[in-house]
Design an enzyme around this catalytic site. Sequence first.
Site, PDB file in Angstrom:
ATOM      1  N   ASP A 564     -35.514  16.139  18.344  1.00 25.88           N
ATOM      2  CA  ASP A 564     -36.095  16.009  16.998  1.00 25.88           C
ATOM      3  C   ASP A 564     -35.152  15.886  15.809  1.00 25.88           C
ATOM      4  OD1 ASP A 564     -38.149  16.549  18.690  1.00 25.88           O
ATOM      5  OD2 ASP A 564     -39.281  17.728  17.265  1.00 25.88           O
ATOM      6  N   GLU A 798     -40.224  29.893  23.225  1.00 21.90           N
ATOM      7  CA  GLU A 798     -39.847  28.478  23.126  1.00 21.90           C
ATOM      8  C   GLU A 798     -38.339  28.316  22.877  1.00 21.90           C
ATOM      9  OE1 GLU A 798     -41.545  26.577  19.719  1.00 21.90           O
ATOM     10  OE2 GLU A 798     -41.341  24.575  20.551  1.00 21.90           O
TER      11      GLU A 798
END
Length: 828
Positions: A564, A798
Site C-alpha cells: 500500500d 494484523e
Amino acid sequence: MGRQRKRVVTGEAPPPPRKDDKPSAFHRKEKKKKVDIGKVFINISIGLCIFSLIWFFYALYMRSSLAKRVVTLHPAAPVLDANSSSAKVSPELLRNENPESQVGMMWMRQFTDFDINLRHTCEQGDRLQSYGWLMHDGTNFGVQEIRDNDFTLTTEFVKRMGGGHGGDWTWRITAKQHSSSPHAPVLSLMFYAAADTQGSLEAHVEEKTRLASITGSSEELGNFKITFRKPVTGEQSSAKYASYNYLKTLTPGLEKLTDIVKHSLNRRFVYSPSSGEKRHYIGVDVYRPPHHPNQQKPHDPRKESDFVVHQVTVQTPFQVEVLFESGSFSNRPNQLVGPILTQELDRRKAEFNAKFENTFRLESKGFNQANIKFAQAALSNMLGGMGYFYGQSVVQSVYNEYPLLYPEGALYTAVPSRSFFPRGFLWDEGFHQLLLSKWDPQVTQEAIAHWIDLMNIEGWIPREQILGDEARSKVPGEFIVQRNENANPPTLFLALQGLIGQLSANSDEKTFTFLQRLFPKLKTWFDWYNTTQTGPKPNSYRWRGRDKDTNLFLNPKTLTSGLDDYPRASHPSVDERHVDLHCWMAMSSGIMASVARLLGEPYEEYELTHNILSDNNLLDELHWSEQLRSYSDYGNHTQAVSLQQEKVYVPPGQPRHQFPVARLVRYVRKAPKLQFVNALGYVSLFPFLLHILQPDSSKLEQIFQDMRDPNKLWTPYGLRSLSKSDPLYMMRNTEHDAPYWRGAIWINVNYLAVRALHHYSTTEGPYQEKAAALYKELRTNIVNNVFKQYVETGYIWEQYNDSTGRGQGSHPFTGWSALTVLIMGEHY
Ligand SMILES: *[C@@H]1O[C@H](CO)[C@@H](O)[C@H](O)[C@H]1NC(C)=O
Ligand SMILES: *[C@@H]1O[C@H](CO)[C@@H](O)[C@H](O)[C@H]1NC(C)=O
Ligand SMILES: *[C@@H]1O[C@H](CO)[C@@H](O)[C@H](O)[C@H]1NC(C)=O
Ligand SMILES: *[C@@H]1O[C@H](CO)[C@@H](O)[C@H](O)[C@H]1NC(C)=O
C-alpha cells in the site's frame, strides 16, 4: 483501522486508443468524399464508403470483443473436477461467525437490565475478550472458545461421515461463568435454521414453547433432522433452571437473520433465578418487521415458515447439544450425543494433538504447553476460517465504459480475518497456503485450483474477491471494481514451491495430475505478469495501478504491490521500476521452470528468464543504489515533499464558512527527477527475502547490517517495514490515512526474512555465520512477541507496533500472522 492495501484503485490513464479500436477512420473518409465530384470519383467514393462501413463494423466488433475479454474465462479445462465442491456440505454451515450460514447460533445475557446484547457474528465491535478456534482439523472436528464478559462459551463439533449429504454432526455448547463474576449468569442460546429457496423446514414443538426438533430438506443437505437436546449441568443431570421460546417466521434474506431475531424480542418482568428479584426476561416472540408494522409480508403459500429459532435460557454452568442427522445416512450405529460424543471428541482431540506434533514438532523443539496451545489456535483459526464463497466480481477494462459482472464462480479460500476481512485476497492466499500445505496439502491444492480457475482469458485474476451482493455490501463502492491492468504479488507460486518439493521427494500421482491440470493456466498467468507489468528497461518491471491524484497524497500508494503506502517514486510515471516485482518475477520464473521440467514440458524459456532475472549484476545495475547502499526502486522522485493545509482564498468581507474547508495537500519543494527512491525497508530486502542474491554476494553483508540496526529495521519484536531513519517513517499519507506499511511490523515479510536467513545460514558462503546468528535472534523475537500479545490480549493481530510490540489493526487476524507457527516449527 482501514486495510488500505485491500482496496482497489482506479488504475492509470487508459493507453491511447488503438487504431482498430475507433471508428474515426470512417468519419475522416466521409469528409473526403464531399470533395470528390467526378463520376469516377463517385465510384471510388462508393467503394470507399463500403470499405469504411466494413471497417466501421469491424471496429465495432473488435471493440465489443475486446470489451468482453475481461469477463471471458480462460478456455483451458477447469483444474477442479466437477465433483470437488461436494465438500460444501460440512459443519462449516454451522459457523456462527458467518451470517449467511443456514444453521447457526446467537446468544445473549438475561436479567441484566442492560440493552439487549444479542451476539451473532463475533464482530470486532462486540469487544469480546477473545474468541476463536482452539482446535480445528479443517473438516470434521473443532473446538471454539468465546470469552464474553463474565462467562465463556465453548463450542465443539464433530462430524461423522455417512450417506450422500455430508453425514451427521453434533454441536456441544458448554457455558461456564468466570470466577470473577458475582452471580452465575443466565444465558439464552438461540439456535436457528433457515431454509434456502428450494428448501423447507418444519418445526416440532412440545411443552407449548419448546422447539424439540426441526425436520426439513434443502438442496445441499437433502432431508435432515435437527434435534435440540435439553440442557444439562456439567454432570449430565438436568439443569436447574431452563426456559424455552421459539420463533417461526419468513425471512426476506439470510443477511437479515440477526435483525429478525432482534425485532421479535419481547420483554417480560419475571423472577430471576440468580437474584430472586423481578428482572427483564427477553425472549423471541412474534416477528414484527421494523419500519412498516402494519404491512403484511407477501406470503409464500407453499411455506408456512423458512426461518426457525429455538431459544433456550439456562443458568451457568450448563451444556447443551444440538444434533444434526442426515436423512441419507441410513446405517448409523448410534446417536452422536452424550457419552458417545464425549468419547468421540476425546478421540479427535488426541488425534489432532498427535498430528500437530508430528507436523510442527514444537514439543520436541522445547516449546511449552502454552506455546503449543497458541500455535494450535493460530493454525485452527486459519483452517476454521476457510470458506466457500460464491458469486460474481465487478470488473472493468479500458475497453469498458462501465464495470461488468465477472462470470459466476466458487472460491474455496482462507481469509485474513473472519470478522473483518471475510473474503479472498490473492496476495494473502499464497502465505495462507504456506501454512496450510504443511497441515493438509489437499486443502492447498483445492484452494489453488479455485483461485487459478478464476483466471480470465488474458491471464488475469481479480485480486480481491468480493463475491455476491452480501460481500459487496461490506466494501465501500469505490473499491469494489477490479481492474484488469492491476496485478498483486503472485504469492501462489510460494505455495506451489512447497508442493513441488513434496512431489520431488516422493512421486505422488495425485499431485502430478494436479500440476498437469494447472499448467496451461499457470503459463498464461506467468505470461500475463511478464507482459503487462513490464518496466521501461529490458528485464525491469513496474507495478501498474498507483494512485493518480498525486497532490492528495504524501506519497501516492501502490495498493497493487500489496504494500500500500510503502514509499515509492513521489511522481508515478512509466519510467519507474520496482525491485520487489523484479524479485517476484525472478522467483516465479524459476518455479515455472521447475514445474515444466517435472511435467516434461518445455522449460528452457522459463529457465532463461529466471537466470536473467536472478543475475546479480543485472539486479545491481537496475536496483542497487550506491547512495543508500541498498536495493531500491527507481523513478521520477523527490524527497522534498510535505503535507500542508491547502490555501483557500476567501475574498475580503465574505463569510469564511461559505468556502471549502482547507484540506491537506502535498507541497513539492524541489522538483522530482529520475533517480533511485532510496527508501530503506521491506522493498529493499526483496533480493534477499526471495533468495535472489547469491550466497557470496557482498550485498548480503550490508543488508544484514541494516536489518540488525535498531535505528533502521531492527526491533525486539521483528523487522519494521520502513527504516526509522527514513523521512516517511510513520508519516500519515493524508489527514485520514494513518501510516500502514511505514514502520509497523508485519508477520508475512518477517516470515520471509526468517526463511531467507535460514536459507543463507544453511548454504555455503562467507556470510553463513552472520545469517545463522541473525536467524536465531529474529526468530526468537517474533515468536516471543506474537505469543506474548496473544496471551495478554486474547488475539493474534494484523500487525505489531515497532516501538512497543503491541498488536494493532484488525483482530483476530489469523491470516498470515499465523505464519508464526511455521517460524516456531522451523518449517520453511
Ligand atoms: C464425478 O461424479 C460422478 C457421479 O458421482 C462420476 O460419475 C464422475 O466420474 C466423477 N468425476 C470425477 C472427475 O471424479
Ligand atoms: C518474459 O518477457 C521477456 C521480455 O520482456 C522475454 O524476453 C522472456 O522470454 C519472457 N519470459 C517468458 C518465460 O516468457
Ligand atoms: C517528473 O515529474 C514532473 C512533475 O509531474 C514532470 O514535470 C517531469 O517531466 C517528470 N520528469 C520525468 C523525467 O518524467
Ligand atoms: C506505536 O506505539 C506508539 C507508542 O504508543 C505510538 O506513538 C505509535 O503511533 C504506534 N504506532 C502505530 C503504527 O500506531
